[in-house]
Design a protein around this motif. Sequence first.
Motif, PDB file in Angstrom:
ATOM      1  N   GLU A  41       2.641  10.408   0.566  1.00  0.00           N
ATOM      2  CA  GLU A  41       3.454  11.069  -0.452  1.00  0.00           C
ATOM      3  C   GLU A  41       4.904  11.243  -0.028  1.00  0.00           C
ATOM      4  O   GLU A  41       5.692  11.859  -0.740  1.00  0.00           O
ATOM      5  N   GLY A  42       5.269  10.719   1.154  1.00  0.00           N
ATOM      6  CA  GLY A  42       6.659  10.796   1.605  1.00  0.00           C
ATOM      7  C   GLY A  42       6.944  11.920   2.563  1.00  0.00           C
ATOM      8  O   GLY A  42       8.098  12.128   2.954  1.00  0.00           O
ATOM      9  N   GLY A  43       5.909  12.660   2.977  1.00  0.00           N
ATOM     10  CA  GLY A  43       6.096  13.728   3.947  1.00  0.00           C
ATOM     11  C   GLY A  43       5.954  13.204   5.367  1.00  0.00           C
ATOM     12  O   GLY A  43       6.031  12.004   5.621  1.00  0.00           O
ATOM     13  N   SER A  44       5.744  14.115   6.308  1.00  0.00           N
ATOM     14  CA  SER A  44       5.603  13.720   7.708  1.00  0.00           C
ATOM     15  C   SER A  44       4.380  14.396   8.304  1.00  0.00           C
ATOM     16  O   SER A  44       3.926  15.429   7.822  1.00  0.00           O
ATOM     17  N   PRO A  88       0.820  -1.216   0.000  1.00  0.00           N
ATOM     18  CA  PRO A  88       0.000   0.000   0.000  1.00  0.00           C
ATOM     19  C   PRO A  88       0.851   1.262   0.000  1.00  0.00           C
ATOM     20  O   PRO A  88       2.068   1.221   0.242  1.00  0.00           O
ATOM     21  N   ASP A  89       0.196   2.397  -0.261  1.00  0.00           N
ATOM     22  CA  ASP A  89       0.889   3.684  -0.186  1.00  0.00           C
ATOM     23  C   ASP A  89       1.163   4.069   1.257  1.00  0.00           C
ATOM     24  O   ASP A  89       2.154   4.735   1.550  1.00  0.00           O
ATOM     25  N   VAL A  90       0.284   3.652   2.158  1.00  0.00           N
ATOM     26  CA  VAL A  90       0.451   4.010   3.568  1.00  0.00           C
ATOM     27  C   VAL A  90      -0.232   2.954   4.437  1.00  0.00           C
ATOM     28  O   VAL A  90      -1.249   2.372   4.050  1.00  0.00           O
ATOM     29  N   ALA A  91       0.374   2.705   5.602  1.00  0.00           N
ATOM     30  CA  ALA A  91      -0.208   1.804   6.598  1.00  0.00           C
ATOM     31  C   ALA A  91      -0.548   2.612   7.844  1.00  0.00           C
ATOM     32  O   ALA A  91       0.306   3.343   8.363  1.00  0.00           O
ATOM     33  N   ASP A 103       8.879   2.139   0.518  1.00  0.00           N
ATOM     34  CA  ASP A 103       7.976   2.965  -0.274  1.00  0.00           C
ATOM     35  C   ASP A 103       6.598   3.101   0.368  1.00  0.00           C
ATOM     36  O   ASP A 103       5.762   3.879  -0.122  1.00  0.00           O
ATOM     37  N   THR A 104       6.341   2.357   1.418  1.00  0.00           N
ATOM     38  CA  THR A 104       5.064   2.451   2.128  1.00  0.00           C
ATOM     39  C   THR A 104       5.205   3.406   3.305  1.00  0.00           C
ATOM     40  O   THR A 104       6.047   3.213   4.177  1.00  0.00           O
TER      41      THR A 104
END
Length: 271
Positions: free
Chosen positions: A182-185, A103-106, A133-134
Motif C-alpha cells: 500500500e506504499g508504507g514501510s 505485482p503490488d509487491v515483490a 508502483d510495486t
Amino acid sequence: MLSERTREALEASHELADLGDHDLAGIDEPERLFQLNIPGLPSRFPPPTTARKGFRGMRVVLADDSVLLREGIARLLEDAGFEIVAQSGTAEDLLRHVGMHKPDVALIDIRMPPTQTDEGLRAAKQIRERWPDTGVLVLSQYVESAYALELLGENAEGVGYLLKDRVSDVDEFAAAVRRVAEGGSALDPAVVSQLVGRRRRDDPIDELTPREREVIQLLAEGKTSKEVAVALHLSVKTAETHRTNLMRKLDLHSVADLTLYAVRNGIVQIY
C-alpha cells in the motif's frame, strides 16, 4: 471477530489480530475486522469468508532460491488472502516476472544465485527504479544495516526489510506485506536498532518527549496509528496527535519520511 468500534471499546490489555477490511452483507462501506485472542484457546483460523479489501486482490511475486522456504511463504500468504502470481529462484527471473505481472509487491531474498551476495538487493533497487508502483519487501537471514540503508535510498515509501524469522508470526508478516504493497514501510526492529548514524548537534530529536520517542520507534517499524495506540495503551486520537506533532517538530511530510529520518539519524532504539 470484532468490529473496529468494538475493538476501540475494549481495554488495551486484550490481544488482537488485525484481519483487514472486509465487505459485509448489509453494510455499504468496508468494515475492519479484528480477532480477539484468548489465552489457552486456538488463535489460528482460516481467513473469514468475506471480500477482504486489505489483502484480497493484492498480487505478489516471490523470489528465493530455497524452494522449500519459497513454497512455505507462498502458502502462508495465500492462506492470508494474497495472490501469488509468480515465483522465482534467481534475480534475473524475478525481474522478468515483475515486468510481466506488475505485482503490488515483490518479496525478495537478499542473497541469491549465482554469488549468494547481493543479487536480490540489486534486483530490488532495479524494481524501485523501473516499476515504482510495486512495493519491495526484502527478506534476510541476518541484520545487514548497510544493505538496508542502500535499499531505502532517498525514499522509504513502499519498502520493507525483515528478518526471515519474522515470517513465523503470520499475522505480523501478512500485515507488513500489506503495508509495503500500500506504499508504507515495514522495517524489522532488529534492523532498525542497528541503523545508527551521526546526529546533528541541533537535532530536533532532543526536543521530543519520552512518549514521542516511543511513538517514533513504532512508526519507524511501520506500525499504523491504531497499532501504536494498542501498543502504548493510548486512544487512536492521542496516537494521531503524537504523529502529527512529530511531523511538525521534525519538519517531515509523511510517515515514510519519518522512517527514513529515524534510521539515518540513529534515533530509534529497541526498548
